[in-house]
Design a protein around this motif. Structure first.
Motif, short mmCIF file in Angstrom:
data_model
loop_
_atom_site.label_atom_id
_atom_site.label_comp_id
_atom_site.label_asym_id
_atom_site.label_seq_id
_atom_site.Cartn_x
_atom_site.Cartn_y
_atom_site.Cartn_z
N VAL A 188 0.85 -1.18 0.00
CA VAL A 188 0.00 0.00 0.00
C VAL A 188 0.89 1.25 0.00
CG1 VAL A 188 -1.79 1.27 1.23
CG2 VAL A 188 -1.79 -1.23 1.25
N HIS A 189 0.73 2.06 -1.01
CA HIS A 189 1.47 3.31 -1.10
C HIS A 189 0.55 4.42 -0.58
CE1 HIS A 189 4.71 1.37 -3.31
NE2 HIS A 189 3.78 0.80 -4.08
N GLU A 190 0.71 4.75 0.71
CA GLU A 190 -0.18 5.72 1.32
C GLU A 190 0.24 7.14 0.95
OE1 GLU A 190 -1.83 3.64 5.38
OE2 GLU A 190 0.13 4.60 5.45
N LYS A 191 -0.75 7.96 0.72
CA LYS A 191 -0.51 9.37 0.49
C LYS A 191 -0.93 10.13 1.75
CE LYS A 191 -1.17 9.20 -4.51
NZ LYS A 191 -1.94 9.75 -5.66
N TYR A 192 -0.13 11.12 2.12
CA TYR A 192 -0.37 11.84 3.36
C TYR A 192 -0.69 13.31 3.08
CZ TYR A 192 1.22 7.95 6.22
OH TYR A 192 1.33 6.72 6.83
N ALA A 193 -1.47 13.85 3.97
CA ALA A 193 -1.77 15.29 3.96
C ALA A 193 -1.34 15.87 5.30
CB ALA A 193 -3.24 15.53 3.72
N GLU A 194 -1.06 17.15 5.32
CA GLU A 194 -0.63 17.80 6.57
C GLU A 194 -1.34 19.13 6.71
OE1 GLU A 194 3.49 17.53 8.10
OE2 GLU A 194 3.49 19.71 7.89
N VAL A 195 -1.83 19.38 7.91
CA VAL A 195 -2.47 20.65 8.24
C VAL A 195 -1.57 21.38 9.23
CG1 VAL A 195 -4.53 21.78 9.13
CG2 VAL A 195 -4.73 19.59 7.92
N GLU A 205 -0.49 11.85 13.11
CA GLU A 205 0.69 12.31 13.83
C GLU A 205 0.47 13.76 14.23
OE1 GLU A 205 4.00 11.67 11.24
OE2 GLU A 205 3.42 9.60 10.80
N LEU A 206 0.69 14.04 15.51
CA LEU A 206 0.42 15.38 16.03
C LEU A 206 1.66 15.99 16.63
CD1 LEU A 206 -1.52 17.69 16.96
CD2 LEU A 206 -1.85 16.36 19.06
N SER A 207 1.93 17.22 16.23
CA SER A 207 2.92 18.05 16.90
C SER A 207 2.23 19.36 17.26
CB SER A 207 4.13 18.32 15.99
OG SER A 207 5.03 19.23 16.60
N ALA A 217 -2.97 26.87 18.09
CA ALA A 217 -1.94 27.68 17.45
C ALA A 217 -0.60 26.94 17.40
CB ALA A 217 -1.77 28.99 18.21
N GLY A 218 0.09 27.04 16.24
CA GLY A 218 1.41 26.45 16.09
C GLY A 218 1.42 24.94 16.03
N SER A 219 0.30 24.32 15.66
CA SER A 219 0.20 22.86 15.63
C SER A 219 0.27 22.34 14.20
CB SER A 219 -1.10 22.38 16.29
OG SER A 219 -1.17 22.80 17.63
N ARG A 220 0.68 21.06 14.08
CA ARG A 220 0.70 20.37 12.79
C ARG A 220 0.08 18.98 12.96
NH1 ARG A 220 5.99 21.53 13.07
NH2 ARG A 220 6.50 19.30 13.01
N LEU A 221 -0.76 18.61 12.02
CA LEU A 221 -1.39 17.28 12.03
C LEU A 221 -1.13 16.62 10.68
CD1 LEU A 221 -3.22 15.37 13.75
CD2 LEU A 221 -5.13 16.25 12.40
N ARG A 222 -0.55 15.43 10.72
CA ARG A 222 -0.26 14.67 9.49
C ARG A 222 -1.08 13.39 9.51
NH1 ARG A 222 3.76 10.81 7.78
NH2 ARG A 222 4.39 11.16 5.60
N TYR A 223 -1.71 13.07 8.37
CA TYR A 223 -2.60 11.91 8.33
C TYR A 223 -2.67 11.38 6.89
CZ TYR A 223 -5.90 15.18 6.25
OH TYR A 223 -6.48 16.10 5.42
N PRO A 224 -3.00 10.08 6.70
CA PRO A 224 -3.17 9.55 5.35
C PRO A 224 -4.47 10.06 4.74
CG PRO A 224 -3.63 7.85 6.97
CD PRO A 224 -3.10 9.03 7.74
N GLU A 275 -11.88 18.45 9.38
CA GLU A 275 -12.55 17.15 9.33
C GLU A 275 -11.65 16.13 8.64
OE1 GLU A 275 -16.67 15.16 7.61
OE2 GLU A 275 -16.69 17.21 8.42
N LEU A 276 -11.47 14.97 9.27
CA LEU A 276 -10.61 13.92 8.76
C LEU A 276 -11.39 12.98 7.83
CD1 LEU A 276 -8.73 13.25 12.10
CD2 LEU A 276 -7.83 14.39 10.07
N PRO A 277 -10.69 12.11 7.07
CA PRO A 277 -11.36 11.27 6.08
C PRO A 277 -12.46 10.37 6.62
CG PRO A 277 -9.00 11.25 5.70
CD PRO A 277 -9.22 11.98 6.98
#
Length: 306
Positions: free
Chosen positions: A79-86, A126-128, A108-115, A97-99
């Motif tokens: 599976v070749h997952e594609k990721y998006a980041e906010v 993934e949350l920072s 503020a100052g946060s990043r969220l990465r998800y397939p 809203e997630l998939p």
């Protein structure tokens, strides 16, 4: 000479008679049937040989096709997952809203990465930074929140808050509704009940669990700043993120003040004035300045406690 010729002719006649008797002894019909059987047997063998060759010719592709289908069916697909980041700018709050229909509020100052498409067996993000999650219930696919150098949180459907800024010493998980499981880096799994907070210290790996005022921890998503028995250090850290400024706090008096307050639409100057009512605070503001690379520094506020 005549006697010799007669003897010769007699021998020839005897030989000819012997041949005639041998020929008369042959069963022509039986021999014919034997020849016919031999022909039929040879013909059957020829047909059978051709059929075997045709069967082998047809069976080989069928065997190869069966092997190929079996391989495609039983193999584990790659599976070749594609990721998006906010990414959320400092001083902002974003609802996303997630998939799977789950909703995340990012501080503020946060990043969220998800397939872009969650897998069939789990939902990993993934949350920072800090995020409040309302997770859609799915018993077959747990929802995981992974934090940098900190614990992972997994749920099946609930409401909870995770604060995991990279520069902070601790990762904080607070449960508002349902149940969460926190997997700390040594693989120990802890469960939280509504109203509980788990605080994990990155440097030591130590953790603590306690009861907290949940709304104080999650009100930021509604644009509120709520402090309950908060120190000035904690207040200034949250104000810096909320207003996208740099705050330097110098505690010259070596005193500890604790505050209980709720702010919504107040400016930073109004909040500092409120804090100065119970403590001797002086502050100096340095406006943002343009740098040689055309970027701007943050506004800097130096606060002194005397």
């Amino acid at each position: 000479m005549e006697n010799l010729d007669e003897a010769y002719l007699l021998r020839k006649a005897q030989a000819l008679g012997k041949d005639i008797r041998e020929m008369e002894s042959i069963d022509v019909e039986k021999a014919y049937r034997r020849v016919q059987r031999q022909i039929r047997n040879d013909r059957r063998r020829l047909v059978l040989d051709r059929l075997m060759r045709c069967a082998a010719f047809l069976t080989l592709p069928l065997l190869l096709a069966s092997l190929a289908l079996g391989y495609l069916y039983f193999r584990t697909p790659t599976v070749h997952e594609k990721y998006a980041e906010v990414a959320v700018a400092a001083g902002s709050v974003v609802r996303y809203e997630l998939p799977d229909g789950s909703v995340a509020w990012l501080n503020a100052g946060s990043r969220l990465r998800y397939p872009t498409v969650f897998r069939s067996d789990n939902r990993n993000v993934e949350l920072s930074g800090e995020a409040y999650f309302e997770v859609q219930a799915d018993r077959e696919r747990p929802f995981y929140v992974h934090t940098p150098d900190g614990p992972s949180v997994y749920v099946y459907g609930t409401k909870f808050n995770v604060a995991a800024y990279e520069g902070d010493d601790c990762v904080e998980t607070v449960l508002e509704q349902g149940k969460v499981n926190v997997v700390i880096p040594n693989r120990e799994t802890l469960s939280l009940l509504p109203g509980e907070q788990l605080l994990y210290t990155r440097a030591t790996g130590e953790w603590s669990r306690s009861q907290v005022d949940v709304y104080e921890k999650v009100a930021w998503k509604d644009g509120k700043l709520i402090f309950r028995n908060a120190t000035l250090e904690d207040i200034f850290k949250r104000l810096a993120r909320h207003f996208n400024v740099e705050i330097v706090f110098n505690n010259h008096a070596q005193k500890e003040y604790r505050y209980r307050a709720t702010f919504r639409d107040e400016t930073l100057a109004q909040i500092l004035d409120y804090l100065a009512r119970s403590a001797t605070l002086k502050w100096k503001i340095e406006e943002a300045a343009q740098q040689p690379d055309d970027t701007f520094t943050k506004k800097k506020i130096t606060v002194d406690l005397y």
